[in-house]
Design an enzyme around this catalytic site. Structure first.
Site, PDB file in Angstrom:
ATOM      1  N   PRO A  83       0.790  -1.236   0.000  1.00  0.00           N
ATOM      2  CA  PRO A  83       0.000   0.000   0.000  1.00  0.00           C
ATOM      3  C   PRO A  83       0.819   1.282   0.000  1.00  0.00           C
ATOM      4  O   PRO A  83       1.843   1.380   0.681  1.00  0.00           O
ATOM      5  CB  PRO A  83      -0.836  -0.108   1.283  1.00  0.00           C
ATOM      6  CG  PRO A  83      -0.197  -1.171   2.099  1.00  0.00           C
ATOM      7  CD  PRO A  83       0.478  -2.093   1.138  1.00  0.00           C
ATOM      8  N   ASN A  84       0.319   2.213  -0.774  1.00  0.00           N
ATOM      9  CA  ASN A  84       0.834   3.587  -0.879  1.00  0.00           C
ATOM     10  C   ASN A  84       2.097   3.711  -1.721  1.00  0.00           C
ATOM     11  O   ASN A  84       2.548   4.820  -1.996  1.00  0.00           O
ATOM     12  CB  ASN A  84       1.056   4.207   0.516  1.00  0.00           C
ATOM     13  CG  ASN A  84      -0.217   4.231   1.333  1.00  0.00           C
ATOM     14  OD1 ASN A  84      -1.230   4.717   0.854  1.00  0.00           O
ATOM     15  ND2 ASN A  84      -0.181   3.691   2.542  1.00  0.00           N
ATOM     16  N   TYR A 109      11.172   8.759   1.159  1.00  0.00           N
ATOM     17  CA  TYR A 109      11.097   7.720   0.132  1.00  0.00           C
ATOM     18  C   TYR A 109      11.731   8.123  -1.195  1.00  0.00           C
ATOM     19  O   TYR A 109      11.781   7.313  -2.124  1.00  0.00           O
ATOM     20  CB  TYR A 109       9.630   7.314  -0.079  1.00  0.00           C
ATOM     21  CG  TYR A 109       9.010   6.710   1.172  1.00  0.00           C
ATOM     22  CD1 TYR A 109       9.485   5.505   1.683  1.00  0.00           C
ATOM     23  CD2 TYR A 109       7.988   7.345   1.854  1.00  0.00           C
ATOM     24  CE1 TYR A 109       8.949   4.950   2.828  1.00  0.00           C
ATOM     25  CE2 TYR A 109       7.434   6.800   3.013  1.00  0.00           C
ATOM     26  CZ  TYR A 109       7.914   5.609   3.490  1.00  0.00           C
ATOM     27  OH  TYR A 109       7.388   5.058   4.633  1.00  0.00           O
ATOM     28  N   ASN A 158       7.986  -5.703  -1.185  1.00  0.00           N
ATOM     29  CA  ASN A 158       7.937  -4.570  -0.256  1.00  0.00           C
ATOM     30  C   ASN A 158       6.515  -4.549   0.303  1.00  0.00           C
ATOM     31  O   ASN A 158       5.594  -4.039  -0.343  1.00  0.00           O
ATOM     32  CB  ASN A 158       8.270  -3.242  -0.937  1.00  0.00           C
ATOM     33  CG  ASN A 158       8.363  -2.102   0.086  1.00  0.00           C
ATOM     34  OD1 ASN A 158       7.872  -2.232   1.214  1.00  0.00           O
ATOM     35  ND2 ASN A 158       8.987  -1.000  -0.292  1.00  0.00           N
ATOM     36  N   ALA A 169       3.217  -0.956   4.749  1.00  0.00           N
ATOM     37  CA  ALA A 169       2.706  -0.995   6.130  1.00  0.00           C
ATOM     38  C   ALA A 169       2.254  -2.390   6.554  1.00  0.00           C
ATOM     39  O   ALA A 169       2.255  -2.704   7.758  1.00  0.00           O
ATOM     40  CB  ALA A 169       1.572   0.007   6.296  1.00  0.00           C
ATOM     41  N   ASP A 199       1.738 -15.541   6.502  1.00  0.00           N
ATOM     42  CA  ASP A 199       1.447 -16.950   6.247  1.00  0.00           C
ATOM     43  C   ASP A 199       1.595 -17.275   4.757  1.00  0.00           C
ATOM     44  O   ASP A 199       2.071 -18.349   4.390  1.00  0.00           O
ATOM     45  CB  ASP A 199       0.042 -17.299   6.728  1.00  0.00           C
ATOM     46  CG  ASP A 199      -0.046 -17.381   8.257  1.00  0.00           C
ATOM     47  OD1 ASP A 199       1.002 -17.358   8.918  1.00  0.00           O
ATOM     48  OD2 ASP A 199      -1.185 -17.458   8.772  1.00  0.00           O
ATOM     49  N   GLU A 216      12.526  -9.692   1.317  1.00  0.00           N
ATOM     50  CA  GLU A 216      11.753  -8.543   1.821  1.00  0.00           C
ATOM     51  C   GLU A 216      12.602  -7.290   1.587  1.00  0.00           C
ATOM     52  O   GLU A 216      13.790  -7.275   1.929  1.00  0.00           O
ATOM     53  CB  GLU A 216      11.502  -8.735   3.322  1.00  0.00           C
ATOM     54  CG  GLU A 216      10.808  -7.571   3.997  1.00  0.00           C
ATOM     55  CD  GLU A 216      10.752  -7.732   5.522  1.00  0.00           C
ATOM     56  OE1 GLU A 216      11.225  -8.774   6.044  1.00  0.00           O
ATOM     57  OE2 GLU A 216      10.270  -6.800   6.181  1.00  0.00           O
ATOM     58  N   HIS A 242      12.801  -2.847   1.725  1.00  0.00           N
ATOM     59  CA  HIS A 242      12.259  -1.552   2.149  1.00  0.00           C
ATOM     60  C   HIS A 242      13.168  -0.459   1.603  1.00  0.00           C
ATOM     61  O   HIS A 242      14.397  -0.610   1.592  1.00  0.00           O
ATOM     62  CB  HIS A 242      12.203  -1.450   3.674  1.00  0.00           C
ATOM     63  CG  HIS A 242      11.328  -2.497   4.288  1.00  0.00           C
ATOM     64  ND1 HIS A 242       9.952  -2.405   4.281  1.00  0.00           N
ATOM     65  CD2 HIS A 242      11.630  -3.671   4.882  1.00  0.00           C
ATOM     66  CE1 HIS A 242       9.453  -3.483   4.863  1.00  0.00           C
ATOM     67  NE2 HIS A 242      10.447  -4.271   5.227  1.00  0.00           N
ATOM     68  N   ARG A 252      13.214   4.244  12.402  1.00  0.00           N
ATOM     69  CA  ARG A 252      12.003   5.068  12.363  1.00  0.00           C
ATOM     70  C   ARG A 252      11.115   4.784  13.587  1.00  0.00           C
ATOM     71  O   ARG A 252      11.607   4.333  14.605  1.00  0.00           O
ATOM     72  CB  ARG A 252      11.292   4.835  11.023  1.00  0.00           C
ATOM     73  CG  ARG A 252      12.213   5.172   9.826  1.00  0.00           C
ATOM     74  CD  ARG A 252      11.515   4.989   8.504  1.00  0.00           C
ATOM     75  NE  ARG A 252      10.350   5.844   8.406  1.00  0.00           N
ATOM     76  CZ  ARG A 252       9.393   5.682   7.492  1.00  0.00           C
ATOM     77  NH1 ARG A 252       9.495   4.704   6.598  1.00  0.00           N
ATOM     78  NH2 ARG A 252       8.346   6.494   7.472  1.00  0.00           N
ATOM     79  N   ARG A 291       7.359   0.484  13.457  1.00  0.00           N
ATOM     80  CA  ARG A 291       7.987  -0.042  12.234  1.00  0.00           C
ATOM     81  C   ARG A 291       9.130  -1.012  12.545  1.00  0.00           C
ATOM     82  O   ARG A 291       9.697  -1.620  11.637  1.00  0.00           O
ATOM     83  CB  ARG A 291       8.519   1.103  11.368  1.00  0.00           C
ATOM     84  CG  ARG A 291       7.444   2.036  10.849  1.00  0.00           C
ATOM     85  CD  ARG A 291       8.015   3.057   9.875  1.00  0.00           C
ATOM     86  NE  ARG A 291       7.155   4.218   9.798  1.00  0.00           N
ATOM     87  CZ  ARG A 291       6.070   4.324   9.005  1.00  0.00           C
ATOM     88  NH1 ARG A 291       5.739   3.342   8.223  1.00  0.00           N
ATOM     89  NH2 ARG A 291       5.343   5.422   9.011  1.00  0.00           N
TER      90      ARG A 291
HETATM   91  C1  DQA Z   1       8.388   0.853   3.691  1.00  0.00           C
HETATM   92  C2  DQA Z   1       8.485   1.050   5.203  1.00  0.00           C
HETATM   93  C3  DQA Z   1       7.138   0.845   5.861  1.00  0.00           C
HETATM   94  O1  DQA Z   1       7.231   1.067   7.265  1.00  0.00           O
HETATM   95  C4  DQA Z   1       6.130   1.832   5.304  1.00  0.00           C
HETATM   96  O2  DQA Z   1       4.847   1.567   5.850  1.00  0.00           O
HETATM   97  C5  DQA Z   1       6.079   1.851   3.821  1.00  0.00           C
HETATM   98  C6  DQA Z   1       7.324   1.754   3.072  1.00  0.00           C
HETATM   99  C7  DQA Z   1       9.718   1.184   2.973  1.00  0.00           C
HETATM  100  O3  DQA Z   1       9.857   0.804   1.812  1.00  0.00           O
HETATM  101  O4  DQA Z   1      10.595   1.839   3.550  1.00  0.00           O
HETATM  102  O5  DQA Z   1       5.026   2.056   3.224  1.00  0.00           O
HETATM  103  O6  DQA Z   1       8.087  -0.497   3.425  1.00  0.00           O
END
Ligand code: DQA
Length: 145
Positions: A10-11, A23, A74, A77, A87, A101, A103, A110, A114
């Site tokens: 998301p986002n 970011y 990625n 959140a 799972d 994984e 980020h 942070r 997180r």
């Molecule tokens: C994130 C870190 C997460 O805490 C955050 O919610 C994101 C982006 C990152 O790429 O740094 O949406 O995954």
């Protein structure tokens, strides 16, 4: 040719304008183009996707298992609280497929919420804090296996 699903939560479709101090200024479309280029350089076929929907991410992990795809994820959140996604990720690594994984930021520097990743414990590995290069490093890790 190895296929890698790069799945973004998301986002992340708002990259470039979302909190650019954290970011960066690279847009999601620019990141997608970079990932396609990095994948091609490493001899990987890249499937790049983004969703704001938890169930869609879960379904994509199932698809990765069924299609024998490596995964760069990625979880955004969802990293911090989605047991359903955890799972589903466990099924990927349980099928002996790589799941990295990633980020953009280093969540450990942070806010406290997180600092927990419910995904890390079932991932092959985690790369965090290198901006868009986190994705390049993850693709290299998969290509190097
Ligand atoms: C994130 C870190 C997460 O805490 C955050 O919610 C994101 C982006 C990152 O790429 O740094 O949406 O995954």
């Amino acid at each position: 040719m190895t296929t890698v699903l790069i799945a973004n939560g998301p986002n992340l479709n708002r990259l470039g304008t979302r909190e650019p101090d954290k970011y960066g200024s690279t847009s999601y479309d620019e990141l997608a183009a970079l990932c396609m280029q990095w994948g091609a350089e490493q001899g990987l076929e890249v499937v790049m996707r983004q969703t704001n929907d938890e169930s869609e991410l879960v379904e994509w992990m199932h698809q990765a298992v069924d299609s024998q795809w490596g995964v760069v994820l990625n979880p955004a959140a969802f990293t911090h609280y989605s047991y359903a996604l955890r799972d589903a990720c466990a099924m990927v690594t349980g099928a002996d497929l790589l799941l990295i994984e990633v980020h953009l930021t280093n969540p450990h520097t942070r806010e406290e919420f997180r600092h927990t990743s419910v995904v890390s414990g079932v991932a092959t590995g985690t790369i965090a804090g290198f901006g868009t290069d986190s994705y390049r490093l993850a693709l290299s890790a998969i290509a190097g296996q």
